[in-house]
Design an enzyme around this catalytic site. Structure first.
Site, PDB file in Angstrom:
ATOM      1  N   GLN A  86       0.305  -1.290   0.197  1.00 57.12           N
ATOM      2  CA  GLN A  86      -0.436  -0.125   0.321  1.00 57.12           C
ATOM      3  C   GLN A  86       0.772   1.052   0.383  1.00 57.12           C
ATOM      4  OE1 GLN A  86      -3.100  -0.042  -0.996  1.00 57.12           O
ATOM      5  NE2 GLN A  86      -3.240  -1.986  -0.562  1.00 57.12           N
ATOM      6  N   SER A  87       1.966   1.429  -0.416  1.00 59.20           N
ATOM      7  CA  SER A  87       3.264   2.294  -0.546  1.00 59.20           C
ATOM      8  C   SER A  87       2.649   3.751  -1.797  1.00 59.20           C
ATOM      9  CB  SER A  87       4.213   1.895  -1.060  1.00 59.20           C
ATOM     10  OG  SER A  87       4.923   2.688  -1.328  1.00 59.20           O
ATOM     11  N   ASN A  88       2.567   4.790  -0.849  1.00 58.26           N
ATOM     12  CA  ASN A  88       1.922   6.227  -1.544  1.00 58.26           C
ATOM     13  C   ASN A  88       2.939   6.457  -2.531  1.00 58.26           C
ATOM     14  OD1 ASN A  88      -0.992   5.946  -0.756  1.00 58.26           O
ATOM     15  ND2 ASN A  88       0.002   6.005   1.307  1.00 58.26           N
TER      16      ASN A  88
END
Ligand SMILES: *Cc1c(COP(=O)(O)O)cnc(C)c1O
Length: 343
Positions: A86-88
């Site tokens: 879920q890395s932005n």
């Protein structure tokens, strides 16, 4: 007296930078929240860094302005980075690569605390694929930096020019994006005719915190920058922030010393682990959404806003204090955490 930003502006102008924002992001007062009696008469403002236009927005775009400048100056044709599913930062790197016509390789690692379907397949990862990035999902226990180094060797053998970005884009160069943001905030404060006693941020890879602190230090503005650590423990995050702020100042003004007392990291909101939901986070995300129509994410903004709420409710600030909360984006994370918000 307006702030003197000439020193900061001149130092920033010496680094290559690609404009990815449309202009300054708004600062808005939280009108309904600021009137709640439990908030003791504090004026709470938000800096809308979730409103940056590209790829769904978020704080990583400010770092990417300088990282992309560095990459293009080095002749790169491929951006490589890593982070969690879920890395932005991974998502926005992919968006920037798409916009610039560069290839992008993302190395994504599983979470220690979340493994449900929404977490693994919804939210940011949906968008990474839409932006056309090549995605490498690592099994548990494989170190992403080692994997990245191998990928880079392979790409070079194929005649490509990869450029590697660190976790969260928080190299000293990337963090310059938030030194620039400090200047932007101080200019807006001059226009609004107010002084912010404190600027509150989430602290993950510490680039946002360090950049802002280096910026206000150089501008000699007496604003406290408080970071709520969400990734490391308070002690580790504090040490990392000292180190990074020193490195950013080194880039901007080697003769400016960092007063270590200005490093303020609070570890009280992290919970049991990075990405593990807390009751206070859920309450903070719900409060901002239901009272102001604003969205914060469960991993960073929700925890940091929970910390600010707790401090204001405790009476840490006198009535009339002007407090700025930096909204750093991360909206796709809400969909990845659907099960945490159920019920
Ligand atoms: C990465 C991130 C942060 C933390 O910024 P750092 O510079 O890594 O400390 C905060 N909020 C969101 C939404 C992020 O994606």
């Amino acid at each position: 007296m307006p702030h003197d930003l000439s020193h900061l502006d001149a130092a920033l102008a010496t680094y290559p930078r690609v404009a990815l924002l449309e202009g300054p992001t708004p600062i808005q007062k939280l009108q309904r929240l600021s009137r709640l009696p439990e908030l003791n008469g504090c004026n709470i403002y938000v800096k809308r860094d979730d409103l940056t236009g590209l790829g769904g927005g978020g704080n990583k775009l400010r770092k990417l302005e300088f990282l992309l400048g560095e990459a293009l100056a080095a002749g790169a044709d491929t951006l490589v980075t890593w982070g969690g599913f879920q890395s932005n930062h991974a998502r926005l790197t992919a968006a920037v690569a798409a916009q610039q016509g560069l290839a992008c390789e993302l190395i994504l690692t599983p979470s220690a605390v979340r493994s449900d379907d929404d977490f693994c397949h919804n939210g940011n990862v949906v968008l990474d694929a839409l932006f056309g990035a090549s995605i490498h999902r690592l099994p548990r226990g494989v170190a992403p930096d080692t994997f990245a180094a191998e990928r880079v060797d392979r790409l070079k053998q194929q005649g490509r020019k990869p450029f590697v970005m660190p976790l969260g884009g928080s190299s000293p160069r990337g963090s310059l994006g938030y030194a620039a943001c400090a200047g932007e905030i101080l200019r807006q404060a001059d226009t609004l005719g107010i002084r912010f006693e404190q600027i509150t941020v989430p602290n993950g890879s510490a680039g946002t915190h360090s950049g802002l602190l280096a910026g206000v230090t150089l501008a000699q503005a007496p604003t406290t920058i408080l970071g709520y650590s969400v990734l490391a423990t308070e002690e580790q995050a504090s040490a990392l922030t000292v180190e990074k702020t020193g490195q950013v100042l080194q880039l901007l003004s080697p003769s400016t010393a960092l007063a270590e007392a200005s490093i303020k990291v609070d570890g009280s909101q992290r919970g049991e682990a990075y990405g593990a939901p807390t009751e206070a986070m859920l309450e903070a995300v719900r409060l901002l959404a239901s009272q102001e129509g604003l969205l914060t994410d469960p991993v960073y903004g929700g925890k940091a806003f929970a910390g600010l709420l707790a401090a204001v409710r405790r009476g840490d600030f006198p009535a009339g204090s002007n407090l700025l909360f930096v909204m750093t984006g991360g909206l796709p994370g809400i969909f990845a955490y659907r099960s945490a918000f159920d019920g």
